[in-house]
Design an enzyme around this catalytic site. Structure first.
Site, short mmCIF file in Angstrom:
data_model
loop_
_atom_site.label_atom_id
_atom_site.label_comp_id
_atom_site.label_asym_id
_atom_site.label_seq_id
_atom_site.Cartn_x
_atom_site.Cartn_y
_atom_site.Cartn_z
N ASP A 55 0.84 -1.21 0.00
CA ASP A 55 0.00 0.00 0.00
C ASP A 55 0.87 1.26 0.00
OD1 ASP A 55 0.86 -0.15 2.60
OD2 ASP A 55 -1.14 0.06 3.51
N SER A 56 2.21 1.07 0.01
CA SER A 56 3.12 2.19 -0.25
C SER A 56 2.83 2.77 -1.63
CB SER A 56 4.58 1.72 -0.17
OG SER A 56 4.78 0.54 -0.92
N ASP A 94 -1.12 -6.07 -0.20
CA ASP A 94 -1.48 -5.44 1.07
C ASP A 94 -2.99 -5.21 1.16
OD1 ASP A 94 0.66 -5.10 2.75
OD2 ASP A 94 1.26 -3.17 1.90
N LYS A 123 -1.25 -9.34 2.99
CA LYS A 123 -0.52 -8.88 4.18
C LYS A 123 -1.38 -7.85 4.90
CE LYS A 123 3.24 -6.01 3.86
NZ LYS A 123 2.78 -4.81 4.57
N GLU A 125 -1.48 -5.26 8.70
CA GLU A 125 -0.68 -4.69 9.79
C GLU A 125 -1.34 -4.95 11.14
OE1 GLU A 125 0.00 -0.54 8.95
OE2 GLU A 125 0.89 -0.97 6.99
N GLU A 192 9.10 -3.81 10.52
CA GLU A 192 9.49 -2.52 9.94
C GLU A 192 10.00 -1.58 11.03
OE1 GLU A 192 6.70 -0.78 7.21
OE2 GLU A 192 7.80 1.11 7.11
O1 KIV Z 1 3.53 -1.11 1.57
C1 KIV Z 1 4.70 -1.49 1.62
O2 KIV Z 1 5.52 -1.21 0.72
C2 KIV Z 1 5.14 -2.29 2.76
C3 KIV Z 1 6.59 -2.49 2.93
C4 KIV Z 1 7.18 -1.28 3.52
C5 KIV Z 1 6.89 -3.70 3.74
O3 KIV Z 1 4.33 -2.70 3.53
#
Ligand code: KIV
Length: 306
Positions: A55-56, A94, A123, A125, A192
């Site tokens: 989600d970056s 994500d 994934k 959090e 992280e």
């Molecule tokens: O969204 C992302 O790029 C991430 C990484 C920083 C692990 O979750």
């Protein structure tokens, strides 16, 4: 270049059990983010084991200041673009903020959307707070990767993008969360921005691979963001990033050369141009001049007539 050991992805598609089995193999897992077909092809060709559609995306592709602005629709759209390239690397997508915070039914439906878009796992959090939702997703046979330490979706609650687990109590929370996630059945945990001693403690405690970003060298694998590795994102370089290219600067030079070539008339040149056969060119020339004369004659007579 030193032999860096075999990647999981070279001979066949990487599956979740391969990732789990890699723990203790001595070869760290390599995970790199990608958000579209060209970035996915580059990450795959580089031999990454896991492609993370992170989600970056919100920050490095869509221009937001944090990750809170992407939706499940956005993540599915970009996951599909990555998956269409058919990588051997495992695609992990994500779950964005608020896609796994309400009912477990909604959570499972959102996770299923990312799987249908082409991910092999999702994934999310958070630790013990999210266990019911983790279990519900796992119950639907969808593999889950955890993410602890600096969890960017909690940026407001954490008071910024800060290193986590610096006190003994905070470190214990991370270790206990990791144990709880592993017991629930996650197949890996991203750590992280935590001190390396905390990452080492988690790595030595849980039976699943830890994948660090800003977590030091004692993890079972490492992940970085595509744009950070390549210097596409050159405005901020976090301490934990190693940049291997200067793509933003190189791209600017290349694009400026194109602009200059257009302006001085050197682009397009003959080899970059489609040419008609000679007879056609002549006929077009004749047609062009007679059509132009006819038009000009018509316009003069119209002027006279007026
Ligand atoms: O969204 C992302 O790029 C991430 C990484 C920083 C692990 O979750």
């Amino acid at each position: 270049m030193a032999d860096s050991g075999p990647s999981l992805a070279r001979t066949r598609p990487v599956r979740v059990p391969d990732v789990v089995a890699s723990k203790g193999s001595g070869t760290p897992l390599v995970m790199i983010t990608a958000y579209d077909a060209p970035s996915a092809r580059a990450v795959e060709a580089a031999g990454a084991d896991v492609i993370l559609v992170g989600d970056s995306l919100a920050m490095v592709v869509l221009g937001y200041d944090d990750t809170l602005h992407v939706t499940t629709d956005d993540m599915a759209h970009h996951t599909a673009a990555v998956a269409r390239t058919g990588p051997n690397a495992l695609v992990v997508a994500d779950l964005p903020w608020m896609s796994y915070h309400l009912s477990t039914q909604e959570t499972v439906a959102n996770a299923a959307r990312l799987i249908r878009a082409g991910a092999g796992a999702v994934k999310l959090e958070g630790g013990r707070k999210r266990l019911d939702h983790v279990r519900a997703i796992l119950d639907a046979e969808i593999p889950v990767m955890g993410h602890l330490g600096l969890t960017p979706q909690s940026v407001h609650a954490l008071g910024g993008f800060r290193v986590q687990g610096k006190t003994l109590d905070a470190a214990r929370v991370i270790v206990d969360d990791a144990i709880a996630l592993a017991e629930a059945g996650v197949f890996g945990i991203v750590l992280e921005c935590v001190p390396d001693a905390v990452a080492r403690m988690v790595t030595e405690t849980v039976p699943v691979p830890t994948i660090g970003i800003g977590a030091g060298r004692h993890c079972d694998g490492q992940v970085l963001v595509f744009h950070d590795i390549l210097g596409w994102e050159d405005r901020i370089t976090p301490k934990f990033v190693r940049r291997y290219a200067e793509m933003q600067a190189d791209a600017t030079v290349a694009l400026a050369r194109f602009a200059a070539d257009v302006r001085d008339g050197s682009f397009p040149a003959s080899p970059e141009t489609f040419h008609a056969a000679d007879g056609v060119t002549e006929a077009l020339g004749l047609y062009g001049s007679s059509a132009a004369s006819a038009a000009s004659a018509a316009s003069s007579s119209a002027t006279v007539d007026a």
